[in-house]
Design a protein around this motif. Structure first.
Motif, short mmCIF file in Angstrom:
data_model
loop_
_atom_site.label_atom_id
_atom_site.label_comp_id
_atom_site.label_asym_id
_atom_site.label_seq_id
_atom_site.Cartn_x
_atom_site.Cartn_y
_atom_site.Cartn_z
N TYR A 1 0.84 -1.22 0.00
CA TYR A 1 0.00 0.00 0.00
C TYR A 1 0.87 1.26 0.00
O TYR A 1 0.41 2.35 -0.30
CB TYR A 1 -0.96 0.01 1.21
N ASN B 1 4.71 3.61 -4.01
CA ASN B 1 4.36 4.86 -4.67
C ASN B 1 4.89 4.98 -6.08
O ASN B 1 4.58 5.93 -6.78
CB ASN B 1 4.86 6.04 -3.83
N ASN C 1 -1.29 0.19 -9.02
CA ASN C 1 -1.00 -0.61 -7.83
C ASN C 1 -2.20 -1.51 -7.58
O ASN C 1 -3.30 -1.02 -7.34
CB ASN C 1 -0.75 0.34 -6.63
N THR D 1 -3.99 -0.78 -4.06
CA THR D 1 -4.64 0.50 -3.82
C THR D 1 -5.52 0.91 -4.99
O THR D 1 -6.41 1.74 -4.83
CB THR D 1 -3.60 1.62 -3.63
N GLN E 1 -4.53 2.68 -7.30
CA GLN E 1 -4.06 3.99 -7.73
C GLN E 1 -2.96 3.86 -8.78
O GLN E 1 -2.16 2.92 -8.73
CB GLN E 1 -3.49 4.77 -6.53
N THR F 1 4.42 7.24 1.40
CA THR F 1 3.26 6.83 2.18
C THR F 1 3.67 5.81 3.23
O THR F 1 4.21 4.75 2.88
CB THR F 1 2.19 6.19 1.27
N VAL G 1 3.04 2.91 5.75
CA VAL G 1 2.02 1.87 5.93
C VAL G 1 2.34 0.91 7.07
O VAL G 1 1.52 0.07 7.41
CB VAL G 1 1.78 1.07 4.63
N ALA H 1 -3.14 2.43 7.10
CA ALA H 1 -3.50 2.89 5.75
C ALA H 1 -3.37 1.77 4.72
O ALA H 1 -2.90 1.99 3.61
CB ALA H 1 -2.62 4.09 5.35
N SER H 2 -3.76 0.55 5.10
CA SER H 2 -3.60 -0.59 4.20
C SER H 2 -4.92 -1.33 4.01
O SER H 2 -4.98 -2.56 4.04
CB SER H 2 -2.53 -1.54 4.73
N GLY H 3 -5.98 -0.56 3.84
CA GLY H 3 -7.28 -1.16 3.54
C GLY H 3 -7.67 -2.18 4.58
O GLY H 3 -7.52 -1.96 5.79
N THR I 1 -5.24 -3.19 7.52
CA THR I 1 -4.88 -2.24 8.57
C THR I 1 -5.11 -2.86 9.94
O THR I 1 -6.12 -3.53 10.17
CB THR I 1 -5.73 -0.96 8.43
#
Length: 853
Positions: free
Chosen positions: A260, A263, A319, A322, A324, A365, A367, A394-396, A399
């Motif tokens: 996550y 980047n 990714n 994510t 994203q 970011t 994580v 912050a890892s879906g 987390t």
RNA sequence: GCCGGGGUGGCGGAACUGGCAGACGCUCGGGACUUAAAAUCCCGUGGCCGUAAGGCCGUGCGGGUUCGAUUCCCGCCCCCGGCACCA
């Protein structure tokens, strides 16, 4: 200080050594055949490169093996102890270029000289099994194995970027590049794109790694080096889809938990996509950077640190966790040969990615949040990446999990979604064996215009190495210049064809020679499976640690190849490995170029081979390096002269038959003490030689015994040795029969035990003592535990049931005396302070139990 | 950075399973023998104090366990070897 002085005119090592070396040769003393009535022992030292002259650094290794081999023979083993020559290789070719001698002439002359050196040292080799890898009856079988490997897809040919030594003008295997330099000549290695033959050693990577656990008699150091070299790491392969087209990029990561925080994506300059994109319209800038990075790559790695640099490809990938888009960059520090040549950039949790992100202003970011008050969750405040343990943030859906658990869960998730899988990566690469040189084994394949690559049929083997007459040292394969060799006919279609002109890496030769020694004359096979079944594996193998990864990993690989061919049942070729230390002179490794070599022949002339052997074995443990010292060698010589004097002095009195064993006689205190020392020495020396190989302490034990014998004789007017008042123990002088019996036992044990170290001297002394047979037939002396520990007893002392001390007392000490000794012991007194002793019990004279209140 | 090995006299090195630290050798010193020297044989050789007997300190550093630690445990320091931009 002259070295040739004769302190004792009778000890003439040169005469004695010549005499016994001749006898051993004439009686074929060390030749062996399979004998199922005896336990076998295969003792081997790494065979030699025939460079010209062996110096003491080389021969130390052979001396170590010889002590082991001779000791094992005396202990009743059927000992195979062969020697041979790793005779192909570049120095012979360089000598040819330099002074016009043909490599074969140069090599065979060197072998003749070095063989003489080893014989003068008295190494007990089975010379009838001698092999030289440059002879067709050896390299024939390199070719045979090559063809077998080809059949099994263990040998293959591919074009790839390979290491190139510009000085040796040839390709190098990864194992032969040390710190970016050629292992042989030290020249900085470059790369080239070439069609090359490879052995698929990676097929055995896992097995080589796992089986290393079972090599309990190998030094940790070597096993560690092999583990590092194989370099296994567990992780996952994850697919990042490209936004622009249907393609995708696979990355390899050991930290899927941080995905996550991925980047960006980083590609190696060698990555195929980079190549492809750089050829597309507008790819000029990418192409320029790609080529620049590729050029700097190798030199940068050698110096250890190059500036991390990258170039934005302008493309993006998704990714998969994510969803994203992330930018795709080319980075100079990503390696094309490792993993997939692509990595996910996680700047918060990888230091390299962190520096990269800061440099190019990419997002960071976090994580994984580490434990404790200084947990780093604030990307802006970070000064370095955090790669420790922690909790997912912050890892879906992941987390809150511990990072260690997230690795498993996220791998499962990726597999379930079909976007990734768990994999294992190895650092180990396949072994490139093609060499663009003359003095090696011709690779037995033919290239036909119609049929393509065709193996030479095995009944046409060996492909003989032709006699090249001129050596220019030019960069192409010398064999390519010999038309009669190159031009041939295709074995399949009979049409015109060309032979392969590269030769094999000489490490192929040394990867299986230990099996050939078992059956060196076999004309049908590399070796007979039953014969290797009898002798194999090598029980004791010694050599330099510089082969920890090269030769020793290749040999383990070849052992498995032969096993899988059904030729042996052995996976591991060497049960026990000893890596001997180097011999230094003036603090430096001996080498011809430094001019600090010590030639064993010079030392043999001055002090004899036995003194040389004893010195080298005594001065340090075999594994340690030693600093050469003439004074130390002289000391060893002095010791041998002392042994000679002792035996010479007493031989008449104690030699031959008619002296009883001391066990049946009534001994006085001094005799008992000597007898105890003798048996204790046998025990110590035996254990020091087998199973330990503590040769230095074995020698010191023998020295102690000799000192004890001198002291013993010194106390008896009729026996005194080596002094002005020294008189032979003549008839008519009264010497107790028990004294002679003890002396005989002691001296004969000494002579037998010293024989692995100083075989010539020992045989001579044994003969002086009136024994008609050789010392090997006499066997190794046995010891009596009871005699060795005759009057020493360690008695545990309990206080209220717990052992609080141990007393060493004379055997047979009366119970009352034991009680008194216990109460006098300071450690026990400490315990009894302020307490009342109720009773003291003595159990069987071997345990004291004190009950206190 | 990671992995492995190690640190003991002037030197090379011993010390087994936790039990007299420094075996054995080199170097150096002393004695005997010799007209003399060499060689040989014997003795001494970790440091400090002491005429001596003897005492104190001592195995990289700091703690711990133990009757007892070079050895086992914890934390450091240093040296050697290997791997290392391996994702």
């Amino acid at each position: 200080m002259g070295y040739n002085r004769q302190i004792v005119p009778d000890y003439k090592p040169q005469t004695v050594e010549k005499k016994w070396q001749d006898r051993w040769r004439d009686s074929r003393a060390f030749e062996v055949t399979e004998d199922h009535a005896k336990p076998k022992f295969y003792c081997l030292e790494m065979f030699a490169y025939p460079s010209g002259h062996a110096h003491v650094g080389h021969v130390r290794n052979y001396m170590i093996g010889d002590v082991v081999a001779r000791m094992k023979r005396m202990r009743g083993f059927n000992v195979l102890h062969p020697f041979g020559w790793d005779a192909f290789g570049l120095p012979a070719e360089n000598a040819a270029i330099k002074n016009g001698t043909h490599p074969e002439t140069w090599t065979l002359e060197n072998i003749a000289h070095m063989k003489g050196q080893l014989q003068r040292i008295g190494i007990s080799y089975a010379w009838e099994r001698e092999i030289a890898t440059c002879l067709p009856d050896y390299y024939h079988w390199n070719q045979w194995v090559f063809l077998k490997m080809l059949e099994r897809d263990l040998a293959y040919r591919k074009s790839s970027r390979v290491n190139w030594c510009p000085s040796c003008n040839t390709v190098l295997a990864n194992e032969q590049v040390v710190d970016g330099k050629c292992w042989r000549c030290g020249t900085v290695v470059t790369t080239r794109e070439l069609e090359q033959w490879f052995f698929r050693i990676t097929r055995y990577a896992d097995e080589l790694l796992e089986a290393a656990e079972q090599l309990t008699e190998w030094p940790d150091k070597v096993l560690t080096m092999q583990r590092n070299w194989i370099g296994r790491s567990e992780g996952a392969r994850v697919k990042f889809a490209l936004t622009a087209d249907l393609d995708s990029i696979d990355v390899f990561t050991t930290r899927i938990d941080t995905i996550y925080g991925a980047n960006f994506i980083l590609l190696a300059p060698e990555h195929p996509l980079v190549q492809a994109w750089s050829e597309q319209a507008g790819g000029e800038a990418l192409r320029g950077n790609m080529q620049r990075f590729q050029a700097q790559d190798r030199t940068g790695r050698m110096t250890g640190d190059i500036e991390k640099e990258g170039f934005d490809t302008g493309r993006t990938a998704i990714n998969p966790f994510t969803g994203q888009p992330v930018p795709i960059w080319v980075a100079n520090f990503v390696l094309g040969e490792y993993g997939t040549g692509a990595v996910m950039g996680v700047p918060a949790h990888d230091q390299r990615d962190f520096e990269f992100a800061r440099k190019y202003d990419l997002p960071v970011t976090v994580v994984v949040q580490g434990p404790g008050p200084d947990a780093k969750a604030d990307a802006e405040a970070m000064s370095e990446a955090y790669d420790g343990p922690g909790t997912m943030i912050a890892s879906g859906e992941f987390t809150g999990l511990p990072a260690s658990e997230a690795i498993a869960r996220m791998s499962e998730a990726a597999e379930a979604r079909g976007i990734g899988e768990r994999t294992v990566q190895y650092r180990l690469k396949d072994w490139g064996i093609s060499r663009q040189r003359y003095w090696g084994t011709p690779i037995p394949v033919i290239y036909c215009e119609k049929c393509g690559m065709v193996p030479v049929p095995s009944d046409s083997l060996p492909v003989l190495l032709p006699k090249v007459q001129e050596f220019s040292g030019r960069g192409d394969s010398p064999l390519a210049q010999i038309d009669e060799f190159v031009n041939t006919t295709c074995p399949e279609c009979g049409g015109p064809a060309r032979r392969e002109t590269d030769t094999m890496d000489t490490f192929v030769d040394s990867s299986w020679y230990f099996y050939r020694f078992c059956d060196p004359k076999n004309a049908d096979l590399p070796f007979d499976p039953d014969t290797v079944g009898y002798w194999g594996p090598v029980d004791f193998y010694s050599g330099g640690v510089e082969h920890a990864i090269l030769h020793l990993i290749y040999s383990r690989f070849f052992a498995r190849v032969f096993r899988d061919l059904g030729m042996t049942h052995l996976s591991e070729p060497f049960t026990r490995l000893l890596t001997q230390g180097m011999v230094l002179k003036d603090g430096q490794v001996m080498s011809k170029s430094k001019g600090n070599v010590v030639d064993p022949d010079d030392m043999i002339q001055k002090f004899g081979a036995d003194a040389l052997r004893l010195y080298v074995m005594f001065v340090a443990p075999p594994e340690k390096e030693i600093e050469w010292s003439d004074a130390g060698l002289e000391g060893s010589w002095r010791f041998l002269a002392r042994v000679w004097r002792l035996v010479d002095h007493l031989a008449e009195s104690i030699g031959g038959q008619g002296i009883p064993a001391p066990g049946e006689l009534d001994l006085d205190d001094g005799e008992r003490a000597l007898r105890r020392k003798t048996h204790d020495t046998i025990r110590r020396v035996t254990l020091d030689l087998d199973p330990r190989v503590h040769l230095n302490t074995a020698v010191s034990g023998l020295m102690e015994l000799v000192n004890e014998l001198y002291a013993f004789c010194g106390r008896n007017d009729s026996l005194r040795v080596g002094q002005a008042a020294d008189t032979p123990a003549t008839a008519g002088t009264v010497v107790r029969a028990s004294t002679l019996a003890v002396l005989k036992e002691s001296i004969e044990a000494l002579v037998r035990m010293i024989s692995p170290f100083t075989p010539h001297l020992a045989e001579e002394l044994w003969e002086m003592l009136g024994h008609p047979g050789g010392i090997v037939e006499a066997g190794w002396p046995s010891f009596s535990e009871d005699v060795a520990k005759a009057d020493e007893l360690i008695v545990p002392v309990q206080i209220n049931g717990k052992v609080r001390a141990r007393l060493t007392v004379a055997a047979g000490t009366a119970d009352d005396q034991l009680r008194a000794a216990a109460l006098a012991d300071p450690q026990i007194v400490k315990h009894l302070e302020g307490k009342t002793v109720n009773k003291i019990v003595v159990v069987g004279g071997r345990l004291v139990s004190i009950v206190v209140k």
